[in-house]
Design an enzyme around this catalytic site. Structure first.
Site, PDB file in Angstrom:
ATOM      1  N   GLN A 264     -54.860 117.104   4.992  1.00  0.00           N
ATOM      2  CA  GLN A 264     -53.532 117.341   4.440  1.00  0.00           C
ATOM      3  C   GLN A 264     -53.502 118.513   3.468  1.00  0.00           C
ATOM      4  O   GLN A 264     -52.467 118.807   2.878  1.00  0.00           O
ATOM      5  CB  GLN A 264     -53.037 116.072   3.732  1.00  0.00           C
ATOM      6  CG  GLN A 264     -52.872 114.883   4.668  1.00  0.00           C
ATOM      7  CD  GLN A 264     -52.575 113.582   3.928  1.00  0.00           C
ATOM      8  OE1 GLN A 264     -52.406 113.571   2.706  1.00  0.00           O
ATOM      9  NE2 GLN A 264     -52.524 112.484   4.656  1.00  0.00           N
TER      10      GLN A 264
ATOM     11  N   HIS B  70     -53.854 113.265   0.293  1.00  0.00           N
ATOM     12  CA  HIS B  70     -53.139 112.911  -0.940  1.00  0.00           C
ATOM     13  C   HIS B  70     -53.233 114.003  -1.998  1.00  0.00           C
ATOM     14  O   HIS B  70     -53.673 113.777  -3.119  1.00  0.00           O
ATOM     15  CB  HIS B  70     -53.642 111.564  -1.478  1.00  0.00           C
ATOM     16  CG  HIS B  70     -53.394 110.411  -0.565  1.00  0.00           C
ATOM     17  ND1 HIS B  70     -53.634 109.108  -0.922  1.00  0.00           N
ATOM     18  CD2 HIS B  70     -52.906 110.364   0.700  1.00  0.00           C
ATOM     19  CE1 HIS B  70     -53.328 108.306   0.092  1.00  0.00           C
ATOM     20  NE2 HIS B  70     -52.883 109.053   1.089  1.00  0.00           N
TER      21      HIS B  70
ATOM     22  N   GLU C 295     -41.592 104.916  -1.678  1.00  0.00           N
ATOM     23  CA  GLU C 295     -40.700 104.693  -2.819  1.00  0.00           C
ATOM     24  C   GLU C 295     -39.835 105.912  -3.132  1.00  0.00           C
ATOM     25  O   GLU C 295     -40.239 107.050  -2.915  1.00  0.00           O
ATOM     26  CB  GLU C 295     -41.518 104.374  -4.074  1.00  0.00           C
ATOM     27  CG  GLU C 295     -42.316 103.102  -3.996  1.00  0.00           C
ATOM     28  CD  GLU C 295     -43.085 102.811  -5.277  1.00  0.00           C
ATOM     29  OE1 GLU C 295     -43.794 101.785  -5.306  1.00  0.00           O
ATOM     30  OE2 GLU C 295     -42.975 103.598  -6.246  1.00  0.00           O
TER      31      GLU C 295
ATOM     32  N   TYR D  65     -53.785  99.619   5.752  1.00  0.00           N
ATOM     33  CA  TYR D  65     -53.566 100.007   7.144  1.00  0.00           C
ATOM     34  C   TYR D  65     -54.238  99.054   8.126  1.00  0.00           C
ATOM     35  O   TYR D  65     -53.875  99.022   9.305  1.00  0.00           O
ATOM     36  CB  TYR D  65     -54.044 101.439   7.372  1.00  0.00           C
ATOM     37  CG  TYR D  65     -53.168 102.451   6.670  1.00  0.00           C
ATOM     38  CD1 TYR D  65     -51.914 102.754   7.167  1.00  0.00           C
ATOM     39  CD2 TYR D  65     -53.579 103.067   5.494  1.00  0.00           C
ATOM     40  CE1 TYR D  65     -51.084 103.663   6.516  1.00  0.00           C
ATOM     41  CE2 TYR D  65     -52.764 103.981   4.840  1.00  0.00           C
ATOM     42  CZ  TYR D  65     -51.522 104.266   5.351  1.00  0.00           C
ATOM     43  OH  TYR D  65     -50.710 105.157   4.696  1.00  0.00           O
TER      44      TYR D  65
END
Length: 372
Positions: free
Chosen positions: A88, A152, A246, A267
């Site tokens: 990522q 992340h 959220e 997960y």
């Protein structure tokens, strides 16, 4: 479960129970009231967008390219920082200083390579753009330590009404270590001055051991960060685990609970935590179940879309649509799919011309136009 690192601070019982914690059905209109056109194609993963005063656009591509798009033509910008484009990580968000027309500063978030192979962490660069080249570059924040975990990074950036710069860094895959510990980077939203220095009134500026740029903590991986165009509040969204994405309004010094409380599960379907609320930890304004994998965030403040004015736009990576969220007194009352099945929506912005622009993985940048 491993022990949570200490150094987390209870803000007070008034924080518990803040906002709405329930899901709302997503709606798909029978007939679209908009059209969309491709503005710039052939961009694999466009991660962030920023609009220059002349109406042209800067777009980051995660692999390490920064494009200048003007009149439908795409040019590469030189001088971008070296990135570790892995997982990522890569070249991520880009924003302009609120007084860009006067000072020329722009800001880029990226995964800065570490000294060891395949390690990195989130960093923020300040630079100027001259003749399609970045100049006067400096790294004004570099999170540490670096890690080989490729996820992340957080990395959204925005400015508030006072000219302070906010940015997010995800927990970097160390959720039992970073988010609840204010002596460590990761799992936080930060607030700094435009030159990288720390405001004296930051919540932990007087704490000798804390990362003094921290503004809020207990986050997982916020990839949406935006200033509310009316209230000036900073809003964020973040990826939960399986369930529990959220939407939050960011409060100074507040603890948003991850991973002590969560509405999601692991997960592998095992229970991460059996707690969804705790004294001193902020409840989300809204949570998604199932997760939509949110990325990009914008408030509609344009008269181009009178029926959408004041609505919140959020991209879904998982379900591949742009979502329109209607709010009443900070409660979600309606959700609607825009651009259903378009692809993985990575970013959404309202341009200076008042139109909504959407970055879609594997396709490029689209402009949404209301039908007459």
């Amino acid at each position: 479960m491993k022990a949570i690192c200490c150094c987390f601070i209870l803000i007070g019982s008034f924080i518990s129970g803040f906002g709405q914690v329930e899901d709302t059905t997503i709606n798909t209109p029978k007939e679209a009231k908009y059209a969309y056109t491709l503005v710039a194609g052939d961009i694999d993963i466009p991660w962030g967008m920023a609009f220059l005063p002349d109406g042209s656009m800067l777009v980051t591509e995660i692999k390490g390219e920064l494009y200048h798009i003007a009149n439908g033509k795409k040019s590469s910008v030189t001088g971008v920082p070296a990135v570790l484009a892995r997982g990522q990580g890569g070249l991520l968000d880009v924003v302009l200083h609120p007084e860009y027309s006067k000072n020329g500063w722009l800001y880029i978030s990226y995964s800065a390579p570490g000294s060891q192979e395949n390690t990195s962490n989130t960093a923020i660069m300040r630079a100027k753009l001259k003749n399609n080249a970045l100049t006067d570059t400096s790294t004004i924040y570099r999170a540490g330590p670096t890690t080989s975990k490729p996820y992340h990074f957080g990395s959204r950036i925005c400015f508030d009404n006072e000219g302070y710069l906010y940015f997010s860094i995800g927990d970097r895959g160390e959720h039992f270590v970073n988010p609840q510990d204010i002596t460590k980077d990761g799992g936080k939203i930060y607030r700094i001055k435009d030159d990288g220095s720390i405001p004296d009134d930051n919540p932990f500026a007087g704490n000798e051991n804390a990362r003094k740029g921290i503004y809020s903590y207990g986050h997982r991986n916020p990839q949406g960060l935006v200033r509310h165009s009316v209230t000036g509040q900073i809003w964020a969204h973040e990826h939960g685990p399986q369930g529990g994405d959220e939407i939050n309004i960011i409060q100074k010094g507040a603890n948003y609970g991850w991973p002590v409380i969560s509405y999601g599960i692991n997960y592998d379907n095992s229970i991460l935590t059996d707690k969804t609320e705790m004294e001193g930890m902020v409840q989300p304004l809204y949570y998604y179940k199932p997760s939509i994998a949110p990325s990009g965030m914008a408030f509609v403040d344009s008269d181009v879309y009178p029926e959408w004015k004041g609505n919140l736009l959020i991209g879904s990576l998982r379900f591949q649509y742009l979502e329109r969220v209607v709010l009443e007194k900070n409660h979600v009352v309606y959700r609607e799919k825009i651009l259903p099945d378009m692809g993985r929506v990575r970013d959404v912005r309202v341009g200076p011309d008042g139109y909504i622009y959407v970055a879609v993985e594997g396709k490029g940048i689209f402009k949404i136009t209301p039908k007459i």
